[in-house]
Motif scaffolding. Sequence first.
Motif, PDB file in Angstrom:
ATOM      1  N   ILE A 203       0.829  -1.214   0.000  1.00  0.00           N
ATOM      2  CA  ILE A 203       0.000   0.000   0.000  1.00  0.00           C
ATOM      3  C   ILE A 203       0.859   1.258   0.000  1.00  0.00           C
ATOM      4  N   ASN A 204       1.829   1.312   0.908  1.00  0.00           N
ATOM      5  CA  ASN A 204       2.563   2.564   1.117  1.00  0.00           C
ATOM      6  C   ASN A 204       3.805   2.710   0.243  1.00  0.00           C
ATOM      7  N   THR A 205       4.537   1.637   0.034  1.00  0.00           N
ATOM      8  CA  THR A 205       5.762   1.747  -0.762  1.00  0.00           C
ATOM      9  C   THR A 205       5.459   1.754  -2.249  1.00  0.00           C
ATOM     10  N   TYR A 206       4.629   0.830  -2.694  1.00  0.00           N
ATOM     11  CA  TYR A 206       4.430   0.687  -4.130  1.00  0.00           C
ATOM     12  C   TYR A 206       3.271   1.530  -4.660  1.00  0.00           C
ATOM     13  N   ILE A 207       2.175   1.623  -3.901  1.00  0.00           N
ATOM     14  CA  ILE A 207       1.021   2.383  -4.399  1.00  0.00           C
ATOM     15  C   ILE A 207       1.191   3.872  -4.135  1.00  0.00           C
ATOM     16  N   PHE A 208       1.412   4.248  -2.876  1.00  0.00           N
ATOM     17  CA  PHE A 208       1.480   5.674  -2.553  1.00  0.00           C
ATOM     18  C   PHE A 208       2.687   6.348  -3.199  1.00  0.00           C
ATOM     19  N   MET A 209       3.843   5.697  -3.203  1.00  0.00           N
ATOM     20  CA  MET A 209       5.020   6.309  -3.832  1.00  0.00           C
ATOM     21  C   MET A 209       4.811   6.475  -5.335  1.00  0.00           C
ATOM     22  N   SER A 210       4.113   5.525  -5.956  1.00  0.00           N
ATOM     23  CA  SER A 210       3.802   5.660  -7.379  1.00  0.00           C
ATOM     24  C   SER A 210       2.805   6.786  -7.614  1.00  0.00           C
ATOM     25  N   VAL A 211       1.868   6.932  -6.707  1.00  0.00           N
ATOM     26  CA  VAL A 211       0.892   8.023  -6.817  1.00  0.00           C
ATOM     27  C   VAL A 211       1.592   9.367  -6.666  1.00  0.00           C
ATOM     28  N   PHE A 212       2.581   9.427  -5.752  1.00  0.00           N
ATOM     29  CA  PHE A 212       3.365  10.653  -5.609  1.00  0.00           C
ATOM     30  C   PHE A 212       3.970  11.052  -6.955  1.00  0.00           C
ATOM     31  N   LEU A 213       4.614  10.104  -7.618  1.00  0.00           N
ATOM     32  CA  LEU A 213       5.244  10.397  -8.900  1.00  0.00           C
ATOM     33  C   LEU A 213       4.203  10.819  -9.930  1.00  0.00           C
ATOM     34  N   ALA A 214       3.053  10.127  -9.949  1.00  0.00           N
ATOM     35  CA  ALA A 214       2.011  10.457 -10.921  1.00  0.00           C
ATOM     36  C   ALA A 214       1.467  11.863 -10.692  1.00  0.00           C
ATOM     37  N   VAL A 215       1.221  12.221  -9.437  1.00  0.00           N
ATOM     38  CA  VAL A 215       0.695  13.554  -9.114  1.00  0.00           C
ATOM     39  C   VAL A 215       1.710  14.630  -9.472  1.00  0.00           C
ATOM     40  N   VAL A 216       2.980  14.379  -9.113  1.00  0.00           N
ATOM     41  CA  VAL A 216       4.020  15.354  -9.425  1.00  0.00           C
ATOM     42  C   VAL A 216       4.149  15.522 -10.934  1.00  0.00           C
ATOM     43  N   TYR A 217       4.172  14.417 -11.656  1.00  0.00           N
ATOM     44  CA  TYR A 217       4.342  14.464 -13.111  1.00  0.00           C
ATOM     45  C   TYR A 217       3.184  15.206 -13.768  1.00  0.00           C
ATOM     46  N   ASN A 218       1.959  14.890 -13.351  1.00  0.00           N
ATOM     47  CA  ASN A 218       0.780  15.506 -13.960  1.00  0.00           C
ATOM     48  C   ASN A 218       0.740  17.002 -13.696  1.00  0.00           C
ATOM     49  N   ASN A 219       0.954  17.400 -12.441  1.00  0.00           N
ATOM     50  CA  ASN A 219       0.890  18.821 -12.100  1.00  0.00           C
ATOM     51  C   ASN A 219       2.079  19.580 -12.653  1.00  0.00           C
ATOM     52  N   TYR A 220       3.232  18.950 -12.635  1.00  0.00           N
ATOM     53  CA  TYR A 220       4.419  19.593 -13.193  1.00  0.00           C
ATOM     54  C   TYR A 220       4.195  19.918 -14.670  1.00  0.00           C
ATOM     55  N   LYS A 221       3.717  18.938 -15.416  1.00  0.00           N
ATOM     56  CA  LYS A 221       3.525  19.140 -16.848  1.00  0.00           C
ATOM     57  C   LYS A 221       2.466  20.206 -17.107  1.00  0.00           C
ATOM     58  N   LYS A 222       1.407  20.198 -16.309  1.00  0.00           N
ATOM     59  CA  LYS A 222       0.327  21.164 -16.513  1.00  0.00           C
ATOM     60  C   LYS A 222       0.818  22.590 -16.300  1.00  0.00           C
ATOM     61  N   TYR A 223       1.507  22.825 -15.190  1.00  0.00           N
ATOM     62  CA  TYR A 223       1.964  24.178 -14.888  1.00  0.00           C
ATOM     63  C   TYR A 223       3.133  24.595 -15.770  1.00  0.00           C
ATOM     64  N   LEU A 224       3.992  23.643 -16.119  1.00  0.00           N
ATOM     65  CA  LEU A 224       5.109  23.984 -16.992  1.00  0.00           C
ATOM     66  C   LEU A 224       4.603  24.384 -18.374  1.00  0.00           C
ATOM     67  N   LYS A 225       3.575  23.698 -18.855  1.00  0.00           N
ATOM     68  CA  LYS A 225       3.000  24.047 -20.155  1.00  0.00           C
ATOM     69  C   LYS A 225       2.490  25.490 -20.147  1.00  0.00           C
ATOM     70  N   GLU A 226       1.827  25.877 -19.064  1.00  0.00           N
ATOM     71  CA  GLU A 226       1.322  27.243 -18.972  1.00  0.00           C
ATOM     72  C   GLU A 226       2.471  28.252 -18.917  1.00  0.00           C
ATOM     73  N   GLU A 227       3.545  27.906 -18.193  1.00  0.00           N
ATOM     74  CA  GLU A 227       4.688  28.807 -18.126  1.00  0.00           C
ATOM     75  C   GLU A 227       5.342  28.961 -19.494  1.00  0.00           C
ATOM     76  N   VAL A 228       5.451  27.864 -20.225  1.00  0.00           N
ATOM     77  CA  VAL A 228       6.049  27.935 -21.553  1.00  0.00           C
ATOM     78  C   VAL A 228       5.173  28.765 -22.476  1.00  0.00           C
ATOM     79  N   ARG A 229       3.859  28.645 -22.332  1.00  0.00           N
ATOM     80  CA  ARG A 229       2.958  29.463 -23.146  1.00  0.00           C
ATOM     81  C   ARG A 229       3.187  30.949 -22.856  1.00  0.00           C
TER      82      ARG A 229
END
Length: 768
Positions: free
Chosen positions: A276-302
């Motif tokens: 639950i905590n090592t494989y699921i939550f840590m993977s969710v951390f990466l997914a959330v960071v990746y999704n939000n990073y890309k979203k905000y970076l795209k706006e900054e590049v625009r």
Amino acid sequence: MPSIGETEKVGSEALEDQGVNGNTTDVSSKTKDDFDLAAAYVSDAQYNRNTFFDTSPQAVRLYQLYNHRGMKIFIYLFIIVDLGLAVFEEPALIPEMPIWATSVVELICLIAFTARLIHYAKVIPHDKFWLDPKNIFIIVIISLSLIDMITYVGLKTAGHFAVRWSRVLRPLLLVNITEGRQLRRAFRSIRNALPQILYVFFLFMFSVLMFSLMALKLFGKRRLETVEGTQYFTNFLEIVFELYVLVTTANSPDVMMPAYNHSSFFAVFFIVYILINTYIFMSVFLAVVYNNYKKYLKEEVRQLVKAKRRKMLRAFSVLQSGVGQEPAVSKTHWNQLMCLVQPGISSGHRELLWSVSDDGKKGYIGKMAFVQLPDLLNIQVITMKSRPHPLKTWLPGVYNSTGSRLVRRVVQHRVFVYIYDLIILVNAVFIGLDEENPLISNAEWVFLALYLLEILLKLYTWEPRAFFSKNQFWNWFDTVIIIAALIATIANWALKSSAGYTSRQILDIVFILRVFRLIRVVDSIKRFRAIINTLIKIWPTILTFGQLILVVYYIFAMVGMELFKNKVHFYAPDSTDPDKEYCGNPLLKGTTFAKNNYCKNNFNDVASSFILLLELTVVNQWHVLASGFTTVTHVSARIFFVLFHIVVVIIIINIFVAFVLEAFFVEYTVDKSDLQTSLEKKIEELELNFSLDEPGPNLVEAIETNDDDLGPSQTPKEKPSLMFKIASRRYKTVDGLLQRMFEADLSLDDVDEDDENPTFSNPVFGSV
């Protein structure tokens, strides 16, 4: 195909005939101040500087001086000196300098930062200066550093205890200087992604607390003991910490063994927890960071692209003339501008860029073509110069003989490369064998002779200046390695009987360098080369996160040195001091920290602190390191180490992984842009391209420079003296790669071409 010496006509006269005559206005219709202003706008657009500067002639000249490379080197040099003072300050890596000496150096650095800030204030309107948060932040940092320095010197001189608390502010200067826009973007990525990360983190901590409570109820009353003889899972806060560490796998399987030894059934608890905590939550951390990073970076590049195009529209309005049916920039004005913006490029290169912009051969370019100029300038183009081989001039009969041509064809053949790749692999096997064996020792001379022969044959085949040109990294690499091996082998042979510098000390370095030649074999495999090339191309963007890590490491190192300095001591391996057993602190007697001899992992100087923080980033045994400092201070010291893990490992590393993934996908899969394709077509159309089939640098095409020499000197046809090639590392700036990452989502229509509002916002380069 034009012959040697006709390049100037191909690159200049042929393009001058594209309809420019009679269609341009004279340069005198625009003043030097106009061209300086337009050049400042174009330079800002090329390097994505979103600075609203005063357009008066004096302010423009000051602004150009502010952006001069020498001034940037100057400010970075002082930042490095300022950060490097930690090496000499208490606790010092190098024997402490007097307080007055480090204070004087820091004062000089602060004066330099102040002068740079005053210079910046002279080139932008005062209201804009005081509204820019990064300027205020720099003023605050300088003021607090000065106050802290004066206070510290005064207290130390009076013999009182003092702390240099302002040292944690030093790396923030690196973030808030004008040139730190990439670093500020990385910090903004963290700031923007933080709210979503916190939601996941709170849910993760809720899970850890729930499992900790279950562990307390399951194991707290069973009187289990650890291998150290302490009670197992009887304290709730201890359980929370141990289970948090288990998420990082640093204490697995040690933490579960007392329960597992008691009953195999208890393994289910830890298995479910890890899933639950090592494989699921840590993977969710990466997914959330990746999704939000890309979203905000795209706006900054625009926003970045919008600001860049606004700059270009202003430059266009300065240079536009009544050419043709609509406002346009004539070739004469364009050339004058290019001489100011890119004074280092050749006239042929400049004419090539014009021919791409003026594809219709009208002799002038419109607004849309002009706006694309920064993207065109940011495409890496190598200028190649063809020279005849000296032997072809000195001994033409020998060099052009049948035997000579055969030798050159053999060297240029792919089989020649394969043979030497095989030789390198065999040499690697011999390096791994016992060099004391006479057969192995003599074989090294054979390999050395083969490598020398390879260099001589290549120098015979290719013109020497081309062979050692700037972009031929492997040629330099091989030559340096082989010459170093030759010198070291001769020195080893001469000093073999000497009792001083042993032959082993010489050969160890050479053997390691020889192993590096195996990279050449990897470079020969196409798919491997594509991956390694991609990694090299995104290396500048990776360095941005290297600066981010440096800033965070420095802050934690300064805090760690103040909290834990001289709590743990290291003793040399041959020391007989009884304190060596417990790292000089009786509180560590019998602890895992002391038993594992972790005494050198301390905060007694800045170098040791950085190494310790790196070990904490890797996370193996980080709980043992934390427990050592907790033992010699207080249990609350764990907050420092947990906070470091959250900031660096969970947040920054995930941001870094997200960026590398996106950049890698772009470089590895995305085709060339339309401008790159147009530029390549124009090079081919003018017959100024050189063949990609010639032996090239492969992997090191990513280390190419602007001006270079051509490879082989002889081909079936004579080449023009100046030719061009698009470099494999296609972007000169990190922002160019970012724009390419989101090119499909960007449109030229994002900018209102009629927008004359000079006070556009500065969302991209704000302070942290």
